[in-house]
Write an enzyme that holds these catalytic residues in place. Structure first.
Site, PDB file in Angstrom:
ATOM      1  N   GLU A 170       0.840  -1.219   0.000  1.00 46.08           N
ATOM      2  CA  GLU A 170       0.000   0.000   0.000  1.00 46.08           C
ATOM      3  C   GLU A 170       0.867   1.259   0.000  1.00 46.08           C
ATOM      4  O   GLU A 170       0.509   2.256   0.606  1.00 46.08           O
ATOM      5  CB  GLU A 170      -0.945   0.031   1.222  1.00 46.08           C
TER       6      GLU A 170
ATOM      7  N   GLU B 156       9.027   5.064   1.928  1.00 44.62           N
ATOM      8  CA  GLU B 156       9.596   6.192   1.182  1.00 44.62           C
ATOM      9  C   GLU B 156       8.499   6.937   0.432  1.00 44.62           C
ATOM     10  O   GLU B 156       8.462   8.170   0.406  1.00 44.62           O
ATOM     11  CB  GLU B 156      10.668   5.687   0.199  1.00 44.62           C
TER      12      GLU B 156
HETATM   13  C1  LIG Z   1       2.996  -9.712   0.467  1.00 43.50           C
HETATM   14  C2  LIG Z   1       2.641  -8.671  -0.522  1.00 43.50           C
HETATM   15  C3  LIG Z   1       1.310  -8.466  -0.838  1.00 43.50           C
HETATM   16  C4  LIG Z   1       0.952  -7.512  -1.795  1.00 43.50           C
HETATM   17  N1  LIG Z   1      -0.369  -7.376  -2.166  1.00 43.50           N
HETATM   18  C5  LIG Z   1      -0.672  -6.593  -3.247  1.00 43.50           C
HETATM   19  C6  LIG Z   1      -1.997  -6.581  -3.784  1.00 43.50           C
HETATM   20  O1  LIG Z   1      -2.927  -7.244  -3.259  1.00 43.50           O
HETATM   21  N2  LIG Z   1      -2.245  -5.852  -4.877  1.00 43.50           N
HETATM   22  C7  LIG Z   1      -1.276  -5.093  -5.486  1.00 43.50           C
HETATM   23  O2  LIG Z   1      -1.563  -4.474  -6.482  1.00 43.50           O
HETATM   24  N3  LIG Z   1      -0.012  -5.070  -4.988  1.00 43.50           N
HETATM   25  C8  LIG Z   1       0.312  -5.810  -3.890  1.00 43.50           C
HETATM   26  N4  LIG Z   1       1.617  -5.805  -3.399  1.00 43.50           N
HETATM   27  C9  LIG Z   1       2.616  -5.009  -4.061  1.00 43.50           C
HETATM   28  C10 LIG Z   1       3.107  -3.829  -3.231  1.00 43.50           C
HETATM   29  O3  LIG Z   1       2.137  -2.835  -3.177  1.00 43.50           O
HETATM   30  C11 LIG Z   1       4.428  -3.345  -3.851  1.00 43.50           C
HETATM   31  O4  LIG Z   1       5.405  -4.309  -3.548  1.00 43.50           O
HETATM   32  C12 LIG Z   1       4.857  -1.997  -3.349  1.00 43.50           C
HETATM   33  O5  LIG Z   1       3.994  -1.008  -3.843  1.00 43.50           O
HETATM   34  C13 LIG Z   1       6.281  -1.652  -3.739  1.00 43.50           C
HETATM   35  O6  LIG Z   1       6.516  -1.859  -5.087  1.00 43.50           O
HETATM   36  P1  LIG Z   1       7.798  -2.692  -5.587  1.00 43.50           P
HETATM   37  O7  LIG Z   1       7.795  -3.968  -4.835  1.00 43.50           O
HETATM   38  O8  LIG Z   1       7.785  -2.773  -7.040  1.00 43.50           O
HETATM   39  O9  LIG Z   1       9.037  -1.858  -5.099  1.00 43.50           O
HETATM   40  P2  LIG Z   1       9.734  -0.661  -5.875  1.00 43.50           P
HETATM   41  O10 LIG Z   1       8.714   0.329  -6.271  1.00 43.50           O
HETATM   42  O11 LIG Z   1      10.627  -1.199  -6.913  1.00 43.50           O
HETATM   43  O12 LIG Z   1      10.588  -0.025  -4.705  1.00 43.50           O
HETATM   44  C14 LIG Z   1      11.939  -0.451  -4.381  1.00 43.50           C
HETATM   45  C15 LIG Z   1      12.512   0.584  -3.403  1.00 43.50           C
HETATM   46  O13 LIG Z   1      12.613   1.842  -4.027  1.00 43.50           O
HETATM   47  C16 LIG Z   1      11.947   2.821  -3.300  1.00 43.50           C
HETATM   48  N5  LIG Z   1      11.357   3.817  -4.182  1.00 43.50           N
HETATM   49  C17 LIG Z   1      10.630   3.634  -5.302  1.00 43.50           C
HETATM   50  N6  LIG Z   1      10.223   4.792  -5.812  1.00 43.50           N
HETATM   51  C18 LIG Z   1      10.715   5.749  -5.005  1.00 43.50           C
HETATM   52  C19 LIG Z   1      10.649   7.180  -5.004  1.00 43.50           C
HETATM   53  N7  LIG Z   1       9.959   7.860  -5.924  1.00 43.50           N
HETATM   54  N8  LIG Z   1      11.259   7.826  -4.002  1.00 43.50           N
HETATM   55  C20 LIG Z   1      11.945   7.163  -3.053  1.00 43.50           C
HETATM   56  N9  LIG Z   1      12.039   5.827  -2.998  1.00 43.50           N
HETATM   57  C21 LIG Z   1      11.450   5.138  -3.979  1.00 43.50           C
HETATM   58  C22 LIG Z   1      10.892   2.078  -2.542  1.00 43.50           C
HETATM   59  O14 LIG Z   1      10.425   2.794  -1.425  1.00 43.50           O
HETATM   60  C23 LIG Z   1      11.618   0.821  -2.177  1.00 43.50           C
HETATM   61  O15 LIG Z   1      12.400   1.043  -1.042  1.00 43.50           O
HETATM   62  C24 LIG Z   1       1.967  -6.722  -2.403  1.00 43.50           C
HETATM   63  C25 LIG Z   1       3.301  -6.923  -2.047  1.00 43.50           C
HETATM   64  C26 LIG Z   1       3.634  -7.876  -1.129  1.00 43.50           C
HETATM   65  C27 LIG Z   1       5.103  -8.086  -0.817  1.00 43.50           C
END
Ligand SMILES: Cc1cc2nc3c(=O)[nH]c(=O)nc-3n(C[C@H](O)[C@H](O)[C@H](O)COP(=O)(O)OP(=O)(O)OC[C@H]3O[C@@H](n4cnc5c(N)ncnc54)[C@H](O)[C@@H]3O)c2cc1C
Lengths: 265, 384
Positions: free
Chosen positions: B365, B369
Site C-alpha cells: 500500500e 519512502e
Molecule cells: C505480500 C505482498 C502483498 C501484496 N499485495 C498486493 C496486492 O494485493 N495488490 C497489489 O496491487 N499489490 C500488492 N503488493 C505489491 C506492493 O504494493 C508493492 O510491492 C509496493 O507497492 C512496492 O513496489 P515494488 O515492490 O515494485 O518496489 P519498488 O517500487 O521497486 O521499490 C523499491 C525501493 O525503491 C523505493 N522507491 C521507489 N520509488 C521511489 C521514489 N519515488 N522515491 C523514493 N524511494 C522510492 C521504494 O520505497 C523501495 O524502497 C503486495 C506486495 C507484497 C510483498
C-alpha cells in the site's frame, strides 16, 4: 412459544489477587457472562432458529454495569432482556431462595413455556438457582442437562433430555413443558456474537425493573445467608511424573484416573 | 471531541479478540510454517460476519465504518497478522465496486464475500510497476461487447485462492494525462486465459496467499468495467486514505501483539536471581514500546475518524499514520524479540513471527519512502 433464559454477569478473578474484607479486591476482577449461561443462551437461540415464532427473553439480577454483558446475549440472538435491580438487592450475597423469589415474579409476568438456567454461576457456585426457581413456580425440572432434543421439543412440547450423572452415567428423561432445565457446559458450541448481531443488539430492549415493578418489596429479598469471612487456603499440589514410552505412560495415566474415580466401568 | 469508544465498539473489540485467541492463535504457527491458506478459519470468521464487515447491510455486511474496521484489524493482527490478513483482505478491491459499481455488479460480487463463498483481490502492481503505479502495462482492448486483457500482475494478495479481481489496466494509451487512460475491470478466475501462480518463500504473513496473475487474451463482458472508462486510476486514488489507514491499523495490531508478549515474558523470565523486568534497560524498552504504540494508535484512529467524518483532504494524515505505525510495528517487534533473548529467535514463541510479519506494513500500500514523499509533497504544496 416463549423461552426465558436467566443470565448472570460474574466476576472472574485474576491469577494474582488480594482479598479485601469479605470479597476479592475489585482491581483483580473482570466481569463477564457466566460460562454456563452462555450455553443456555446458545441452546435457546438454537431452539428459536429451529422453530417458528419463538421469543427468547433473558433476565438478570444486576446493576447497570451488567448491561454490557447482557447485550452480548442480545447480540447472539436473544430478542429482549429484563434487568432487575434495586438498592435492596445490593447485598454482599444474594441467597438462592431470594433469587428464586425475584425470578418467580418475572416468570409470573412473562409466563414462559420453557426456562433455561445455567447449572451454576462461576462466582458463587451455589448450583441451585434453577432448581429453586422450578420449585418456587411449581414446574417440572431437569438439572445438569447436557443434551436436549430440539425437534422433539418443538413437535411434542416435551423436553427430551440427557442428564449428566456422577461417574459418567447419563440419564434420559422426558419433561413436560412448562419446565425448567439447568444447562451444562458442552451441550452445544456457543457462537461468537456476529458483528451484525452486535450492531442490532444496540437497539434491542433491556427493560429495567425495580422490586416494586415486580410487586415485591425490600422485605422479600432479605437474604438469610451472610458472608462471614474470605481467605485464601494454603494450597498443596501433588504432581506425579510418568516416564517412558507413550504406551506405558498412557496405561499408567489410565490406571491413576480409574483409581481417582474418573470414567465408569 | 469524543475521546472514548462506544459500548458497541468495545463489544466488537472484545468479541473479535476472543475469536482470534480461540480460533486463530492455536493455528498461527502451523499456517505460517506451511504457507497455507486457512480455509477452516475463514469459515468460522464468516459465521461471525468478519469478511466484508464494512459492506452495507443489504450486501451482507454490518455497515461498519473505517474506525470500526481499524479496531477489528488491530485485534486480529495482534494475535496473528498472517491469518488476520486473510480475513481482512477477503474483500480487497471492493471499495471500487461499492463506490462506482452498478447495482447489478454489487449484487453479483459483494454478497459472495460476506457469505464466505468467494474471496476477491485488487490487482494493481506488476513486475515492473510497483511504486510507480502509472507505469503498468496490462492492457484491455475493447472487442465488440467484450474486453480482452493481456499482461501480468505481481504480488497479488489472494491471487491463487481468489474468485475475482478488480484489475487495473490501460484502456486508452493514447491519452496524454499521466493519470488518465486506465480502467478498473473485474476479471473472474475461471475465465479462459487467466492463470495464477502462488508466490512462496515470503518472509512473513505466510498464511496469506500472494500470487502472480497472468492474463492471456482473457475475455470478460463489457459489463465488468467498474465505474468510468479511463478513470480507473483516479477512482483508485480516492481510497488511498482508507486503505493506508487500514495498513496503519494492521501495524498498530502487530505492535500491540509484540508488546503484550514482551511484557508477559519480561515478567516471567528470571536472570541474576530476579525478574528481567526489574532491570531498567528492559523497563525502558517496555515503556517506549507502549508509548509509541499508543501514539501510532491515536494517529491511526484520527485518520480513520477523518475518513469517516472530515471533509477536507486527508492524504497527508493517512500517509503519516501508515508510515509511523509501520515503523513502530517493526521497532516493537524487534524489541520484543530482543526481550525474549534466544527464545525469541526460534518459533516456540510468537515474537519471531511478528518480527517477520511486521516488515510488510512498510512495503505494501505504498512503501515508507512513498508515504514520506506524499507527506512532504503535501507540506510543500506541490500539487496533488
Ligand atoms: C505480500 C505482498 C502483498 C501484496 N499485495 C498486493 C496486492 O494485493 N495488490 C497489489 O496491487 N499489490 C500488492 N503488493 C505489491 C506492493 O504494493 C508493492 O510491492 C509496493 O507497492 C512496492 O513496489 P515494488 O515492490 O515494485 O518496489 P519498488 O517500487 O521497486 O521499490 C523499491 C525501493 O525503491 C523505493 N522507491 C521507489 N520509488 C521511489 C521514489 N519515488 N522515491 C523514493 N524511494 C522510492 C521504494 O520505497 C523501495 O524502497 C503486495 C506486495 C507484497 C510483498
Amino acid at each position: 412459544m416463549k423461552v426465558l433464559v436467566t443470565v448472570k454477569e460474574v466476576a472472574e478473578v485474576e491469577d494474582d489477587f488480594e482479598i479485601d474484607g469479605t470479597g476479592v479486591d475489585d482491581r483483580y476482577l473482570e466481569y463477564d457472562l457466566n460460562e454456563w449461561d452462555d450455553y443456555a443462551v446458545e441452546e435457546a437461540v438454537q431452539l428459536q432458529e429451529a422453530g417458528d415464532d419463538i421469543e427468547v427473553v433473558s433476565v438478570t439480577i444486576g446493576p447497570e454495569r451488567a448491561e454490557e454483558t447482557i447485550r452480548m446475549a442480545l447480540a447472539k440472538g436473544v430478542d429482549r432482556a429484563i434487568r432487575v435491580w434495586d438498592d435492596a438487592l445490593d447485598q454482599d450475597l444474594l441467597d438462592t431462595a431470594t433469587k428464586a423469589r425475584v425470578f418467580r415474579a418475572v416468570v409470573e409476568e412473562e409466563e414462559p413455556d420453557l426456562i433455561l438456567t445455567g447449572v451454576q454461576a462461576g462466582d458463587d457456585a451455589f448450583g441451585a438457582t434453577g432448581v429453586a426457581l422450578a420449585e418456587s413456580v411449581g414446574q417440572e425440572w431437569a438439572a445438569v442437562v447436557n443434551q436436549l432434543d430440539i425437534d422433539h421439543l418443538l413437535a411434542e412440547n416435551v423436553a427430551r433430555v440427557h442428564r449428566e450423572l456422577e461417574g459418567g452415567v447419563e440419564e434420559l428423561t422426558d419433561v413436560e413443558l412448562p419446565a425448567v432445565l439447568t444447562i451444562q457446559t458442552g451441550i452445544n458450541e456457543p457462537r461468537y456474537a456476529s458483528l451484525r448481531g452486535i450492531r442490532q443488539a444496540q437497539s434491542k430492549e433491556i427493560a429495567p425493573k425495580t422490586l416494586a415493578d415486580l410487586g415485591l418489596e425490600a422485605g422479600d429479598v432479605e437474604s438469610s445467608l451472610f458472608l462471614t469471612e474470605m481467605y485464601e487456603p494454603e494450597s498443596e499440589s501433588d504432581a506425579t511424573l510418568f516416564e517412558g514410552s507413550a504406551e506405558e505412560t498412557a496405561a499408567e495415566l489410565a490406571s491413576v484416573l480409574r483409581e481417582k474415580g474418573v470414567g465408569a466401568e | 471531541m469524543d475521546y472514548a469508544l462506544s459500548e458497541e465498539q468495545r463489544a466488537v473489540v472484545e468479541e473479535v479478540r476472543r475469536f482470534a485467541e480461540n480460533e486463530i492463535a492455536p493455528l498461527a504457527a502451523e499456517y505460517d510454517r506451511e504457507e497455507k491458506y486457512p480455509y477452516e478459519v475463514m469459515e468460522k470468521a464468516t459465521e461471525m460476519g468478519l469478511p466484508g464487515a464494512h459492506f452495507p447491510v443489504e450486501y451482507g455486511g454490518a455497515g461498519y465504518s473505517t474506525l470500526e474496521m481499524a479496531l477489528i484489524t488491530e485485534e486480529l493482527f495482534a494475535v496473528d497478522p498472517g491469518i488476520g490478513l486473510c480475513i481482512t483482505s477477503a474483500g480487497f478491491g471492493a471499495e471500487a465496486l461499492l463506490e462506482f459499481g452498478t447495482d447489478e455488479q454489487k449484487e453479483r460480487f459483494l454478497p459472495p464475500i460476506t457469505d464466505g463463498e468467494s474471496v476477491m483481490g485488487a490487482a494493481i502492481s506488476e513486475p515492473q510497476a510497483g511504486s510507480d503505479v502509472t507505469s503498468i502495462d496490462t492492457t484491455a482492448e475493447k472487442d465488440g461487447d467484450e474486453w480482452v486483457l493481456n499482461g501480468n500482475k505481481m504480488w497479488i494478495t489472494n491471487g491463487s485462492v481468489g474468485d475475482y479481481f478488480v484489475v487495473m489496466c490501460e484502456t486508452d494509451p493514447e491519452v496524454d494525462d499521466r493519470y488518465a487512460g486506465f480502467s478498473q475491470i473485474v476479471v473472474e478466475a475461471d475465465r479462459d486465459g487467466f492463470s495464477a501462480e502462488k508466490i512462496t518463500g515470503k518472509l512473513g504473513i505466510r498464511a496469506s496467499d500472494t500470487a502472480e496473475l497472468l492474463f492471456d487474451d482473457v475475455r470478460v463482458p463489457e459489463g465488468n468495467l467498474v465505474g468510468q472508462r479511463g478513470m480507473g486510476f483516479l477512482q483508485l486514488m480516492q481510497f488511498f486514505d482508507e486503505t493506508r489507514t487500514s495498513v496503519a491499523a494492521q501495524a498498530v495490531g502487530i505492535a500491540k501483539g509484540a508488546n503484550e508478549r514482551a511484557l508477559s515474558y519480561a515478567e516471567e523470565r528470571e536472570q541474576f536471581g530476579r525478574s528481567i523486568s526489574d532491570f531498567q534497560a528492559i523497563q525502558h524498552k517496555l515503556a517506549d514500546m507502549h508509548t509509541r504504540t499508543e501514539a501510532a494508535r491515536q494517529l491511526t484512529y484520527k485518520s480513520a475518524w477523518s475518513v469517516d467524518h472530515a471533509e477536507d483532504d486527508l492524504t497527508a494524515l493517512a500517509s503519516m499514520a501508515k508510515e509511523f505505525a509501520s515503523r513502530v510495528a517493526t521497532d516493537c517487534a524487534d524489541e520484543a524479540v530482543q526481550i525474549h533473548g534466544g527464545a525469541g529467535y526460534v518459533d516456540d514463541f510468537d515474537v519471531g513471527r511478528l518480527y517477520r510479519d511486521s516488515k510488510i506494513t512498510q512495503i505494501y500500500e505504498g512503501t515508507t519512502e512513498v508515504q514520506k514523499n506524499i507527506v512532504a509533497r503535501e507540506l510543500l504544496g506541490k500539487g496533488t
